[in-house]
Design an enzyme around this catalytic site. Sequence first.
Site, short mmCIF file in Angstrom:
data_model
loop_
_atom_site.label_atom_id
_atom_site.label_comp_id
_atom_site.label_asym_id
_atom_site.label_seq_id
_atom_site.Cartn_x
_atom_site.Cartn_y
_atom_site.Cartn_z
N ILE A 171 0.82 -1.21 0.00
CA ILE A 171 0.00 0.00 0.00
C ILE A 171 0.86 1.27 0.00
CG2 ILE A 171 -0.31 0.47 2.46
CD1 ILE A 171 -3.36 0.37 1.78
N PRO A 194 14.05 -7.54 -1.10
CA PRO A 194 13.72 -6.43 -2.01
C PRO A 194 12.53 -6.78 -2.90
CG PRO A 194 16.07 -6.92 -2.05
CD PRO A 194 15.43 -8.01 -1.25
N HIS A 300 -9.12 4.59 13.91
CA HIS A 300 -9.06 3.56 12.85
C HIS A 300 -10.06 3.89 11.72
CE1 HIS A 300 -7.94 -0.91 12.10
NE2 HIS A 300 -8.09 -0.27 10.96
O1 GLV Z 1 -7.80 -1.90 8.78
C1 GLV Z 1 -8.57 -2.08 7.91
C2 GLV Z 1 -8.73 -3.30 7.19
O2 GLV Z 1 -8.04 -4.28 7.49
O3 GLV Z 1 -9.59 -3.35 6.30
#
Ligand code: GLV
Length: 335
Positions: A171, A194, A300
């Site tokens: 991400i 890597p 969160h």
């Molecule tokens: O933290 C959020 C997820 O795992 O979707």
Amino acid sequence: MWLSRVAARSFSVAAAAMQSARVYVTRKVPPDGLEVLRKSGRVQFELWDTDDPVPRAELLKKVRGVDGLLCVLTEKVDAELLDAAGPGLKVVSTMSVGYDHLSLEELKKRGIRVGYTPDVLTDAVAELTVALLLCTSRRLVEATHEAKTYWRLGHLEDAKRFTIHFPGLGICVAIAERLKPFKVKKFIYTDVAPRPELANMINAEYVSMDELAQQSDFLTICCALTPETQGICNKNLFSKMKETSIFINTSRGGVVNQDDLYEALATGQIAGAGLDVTTPEPLPTSHPLFTLKNCVILPHIASASYTTRNAMSVLAANNLLAGLRGEPMEKELKL
Ligand SMILES: O=CC(=O)O
């Protein structure tokens, strides 16, 4: 001809089984996902119809005899829950990219298939990570308070002077792409090995964990919580970071030793931290981290945009239905 008849027969057996499929949904998930379940006409589902987690005792009662479970990350899916559900449970579909709340070993042992929701939330999480990074480094929470009181604030940092460091890519590529326009000097990352295919996309250099800590101006954590990553952000890591560094975590609270983080922030070992995730969640308001001005804590919310949560709910519902039909899921965990 013979084969296709067998295939047709097994499909109709699965479809017939689905007529009566019972599903428990552990949260008031966004409407698009519920619509997918409703429209299928193949499942009877019961819903914990609030925005709060379903109490454990209630969950254990409600899963009894279900064929499918659509859950979110607050539900611990372990042996106790699977025993309570009984042998009819065929599919667990979690509306999350993370699956540290699922006991994969137990699920595998019982032949239960598992769906999850990667990719659809990448943009939202990357966006929130950048927002938290800017909010922490530019001390925006303090600044809003200052605006109402003394109109005076100490030094502020700007993102473009910094090197940004990521343990684990994934991400982080999406985060780096969003940070590029800030004219970041350099991206570096660490991982078990890597990952040139991803690193090349953002021109990131592979370094060791120690180098990552030492060179870090911003350190953002994007890795999954596993036994290997549990507590990796600890005294050892913080002690190697610069006093001017900012630590950002939008993955899981469990990758951080919070006592060590508190110490590092309180003693000026590092300059600040932005946390979208903590242990536990919610973090008690009496927690020492809440006393620190240089720690920004969010509840969160990285994937919590209407569009993203709707997309997650649709994917989770489709995964569930496919699993109940005995068909391949769009996003299935290989157990
Ligand atoms: O933290 C959020 C997820 O795992 O979707």
